[in-house]
Write a protein that holds these residues in place. Sequence first.
Motif, PDB file in Angstrom:
ATOM      1  N   PHE A  45       0.835  -1.203   0.000  1.00 21.64           N
ATOM      2  CA  PHE A  45       0.000   0.000   0.000  1.00 21.64           C
ATOM      3  C   PHE A  45       0.871   1.254   0.000  1.00 21.64           C
ATOM      4  O   PHE A  45       2.082   1.192   0.210  1.00 21.64           O
ATOM      5  CB  PHE A  45      -0.914   0.017   1.236  1.00 21.64           C
ATOM      6  CG  PHE A  45      -0.140   0.254   2.494  1.00 21.64           C
ATOM      7  CD1 PHE A  45       0.459  -0.792   3.143  1.00 21.64           C
ATOM      8  CD2 PHE A  45       0.043   1.540   2.991  1.00 21.64           C
ATOM      9  CE1 PHE A  45       1.222  -0.575   4.285  1.00 21.64           C
ATOM     10  CE2 PHE A  45       0.781   1.764   4.132  1.00 21.64           C
ATOM     11  CZ  PHE A  45       1.373   0.702   4.773  1.00 21.64           C
ATOM     12  N   ARG A  46       0.180   2.383  -0.162  1.00 24.30           N
ATOM     13  CA  ARG A  46       0.815   3.702  -0.056  1.00 24.30           C
ATOM     14  C   ARG A  46      -0.246   4.688   0.414  1.00 24.30           C
ATOM     15  O   ARG A  46      -1.388   4.636  -0.044  1.00 24.30           O
ATOM     16  CB  ARG A  46       1.347   4.116  -1.418  1.00 24.30           C
ATOM     17  CG  ARG A  46       2.050   5.432  -1.468  1.00 24.30           C
ATOM     18  CD  ARG A  46       2.777   5.610  -2.788  1.00 24.30           C
ATOM     19  NE  ARG A  46       1.854   5.533  -3.910  1.00 24.30           N
ATOM     20  CZ  ARG A  46       1.651   6.523  -4.778  1.00 24.30           C
ATOM     21  NH1 ARG A  46       2.344   7.632  -4.668  1.00 24.30           N
ATOM     22  NH2 ARG A  46       0.799   6.385  -5.757  1.00 24.30           N
ATOM     23  N   LEU A  48      -1.720   8.168   0.193  1.00 25.62           N
ATOM     24  CA  LEU A  48      -1.652   9.265  -0.772  1.00 25.62           C
ATOM     25  C   LEU A  48      -1.866  10.625  -0.123  1.00 25.62           C
ATOM     26  O   LEU A  48      -1.271  11.611  -0.535  1.00 25.62           O
ATOM     27  CB  LEU A  48      -2.712   9.064  -1.859  1.00 25.62           C
ATOM     28  CG  LEU A  48      -2.594   7.781  -2.674  1.00 25.62           C
ATOM     29  CD1 LEU A  48      -3.776   7.671  -3.620  1.00 25.62           C
ATOM     30  CD2 LEU A  48      -1.289   7.751  -3.432  1.00 25.62           C
ATOM     31  N   TYR A  58      -6.119   8.684   2.896  1.00 28.48           N
ATOM     32  CA  TYR A  58      -6.495   8.135   1.600  1.00 28.48           C
ATOM     33  C   TYR A  58      -5.417   7.122   1.220  1.00 28.48           C
ATOM     34  O   TYR A  58      -4.262   7.479   1.024  1.00 28.48           O
ATOM     35  CB  TYR A  58      -6.572   9.280   0.612  1.00 28.48           C
ATOM     36  CG  TYR A  58      -7.342   9.029  -0.633  1.00 28.48           C
ATOM     37  CD1 TYR A  58      -8.573   8.391  -0.624  1.00 28.48           C
ATOM     38  CD2 TYR A  58      -6.829   9.448  -1.844  1.00 28.48           C
ATOM     39  CE1 TYR A  58      -9.272   8.187  -1.794  1.00 28.48           C
ATOM     40  CE2 TYR A  58      -7.526   9.252  -3.020  1.00 28.48           C
ATOM     41  CZ  TYR A  58      -8.749   8.619  -2.984  1.00 28.48           C
ATOM     42  OH  TYR A  58      -9.430   8.419  -4.136  1.00 28.48           O
ATOM     43  N   GLU A  60      -3.943   3.857  -1.106  1.00 29.78           N
ATOM     44  CA  GLU A  60      -3.956   3.114  -2.365  1.00 29.78           C
ATOM     45  C   GLU A  60      -3.289   1.771  -2.105  1.00 29.78           C
ATOM     46  O   GLU A  60      -2.223   1.719  -1.489  1.00 29.78           O
ATOM     47  CB  GLU A  60      -3.186   3.892  -3.429  1.00 29.78           C
ATOM     48  CG  GLU A  60      -3.123   3.198  -4.767  1.00 29.78           C
ATOM     49  CD  GLU A  60      -2.348   4.036  -5.763  1.00 29.78           C
ATOM     50  OE1 GLU A  60      -2.979   4.747  -6.542  1.00 29.78           O
ATOM     51  OE2 GLU A  60      -1.095   3.973  -5.717  1.00 29.78           O
ATOM     52  N   ARG A  65      -4.593  -1.157  -7.611  1.00 31.07           N
ATOM     53  CA  ARG A  65      -4.441   0.206  -7.091  1.00 31.07           C
ATOM     54  C   ARG A  65      -5.781   0.759  -6.600  1.00 31.07           C
ATOM     55  O   ARG A  65      -6.175   1.879  -6.912  1.00 31.07           O
ATOM     56  CB  ARG A  65      -3.808   1.103  -8.145  1.00 31.07           C
ATOM     57  CG  ARG A  65      -2.443   0.583  -8.572  1.00 31.07           C
ATOM     58  CD  ARG A  65      -1.820   1.399  -9.601  1.00 31.07           C
ATOM     59  NE  ARG A  65      -1.200   2.558  -8.928  1.00 31.07           N
ATOM     60  CZ  ARG A  65      -0.488   3.450  -9.530  1.00 31.07           C
ATOM     61  NH1 ARG A  65      -0.289   3.358 -10.824  1.00 31.07           N
ATOM     62  NH2 ARG A  65       0.026   4.451  -8.882  1.00 31.07           N
ATOM     63  N   SER A  66      -6.484  -0.058  -5.827  1.00 31.49           N
ATOM     64  CA  SER A  66      -7.746   0.371  -5.212  1.00 31.49           C
ATOM     65  C   SER A  66      -7.459   1.494  -4.240  1.00 31.49           C
ATOM     66  O   SER A  66      -6.388   1.561  -3.642  1.00 31.49           O
ATOM     67  CB  SER A  66      -8.385  -0.796  -4.458  1.00 31.49           C
ATOM     68  OG  SER A  66      -8.606  -1.865  -5.328  1.00 31.49           O
ATOM     69  N   ARG A  67      -8.426   2.371  -4.057  1.00 29.93           N
ATOM     70  CA  ARG A  67      -8.262   3.503  -3.154  1.00 29.93           C
ATOM     71  C   ARG A  67      -9.437   3.579  -2.185  1.00 29.93           C
ATOM     72  O   ARG A  67     -10.591   3.471  -2.598  1.00 29.93           O
ATOM     73  CB  ARG A  67      -8.171   4.804  -3.942  1.00 29.93           C
ATOM     74  CG  ARG A  67      -6.932   4.852  -4.788  1.00 29.93           C
ATOM     75  CD  ARG A  67      -6.860   6.104  -5.592  1.00 29.93           C
ATOM     76  NE  ARG A  67      -5.582   6.137  -6.311  1.00 29.93           N
ATOM     77  CZ  ARG A  67      -5.194   7.157  -7.035  1.00 29.93           C
ATOM     78  NH1 ARG A  67      -5.966   8.220  -7.152  1.00 29.93           N
ATOM     79  NH2 ARG A  67      -4.038   7.115  -7.640  1.00 29.93           N
TER      80      ARG A  67
END
Length: 84
Positions: A45-46, A48, A58, A60, A65-67
């Motif tokens: 994950f990351r 954002l 938020y 991702e 790349r679901s958010r």
Amino acid sequence: MKQKDLHKLSGFPRNRVGKILGYDNHQLKMPNKIIEMGLLPETIFRILYQAPFNGPMYVEFGEERSRIALREEEGDFIIVEQLN
């Protein structure tokens, strides 16, 4: 042997890549939504964006790349490791 850099998702730095290691089982009121949305162990994950005043973050994640947006309290349940 390199020691892992462990965090909770709620305190993870923005724009860094991490991996979910598991959940904090000391707090037994973990929302099912975390698992139902696909935030499973080994997920990459990351973060954002983090809203001001400890607002939602938020996130991702995954190959698609679901958010999603998570509250800080929900991020406290997720144990993560920084990859970069």
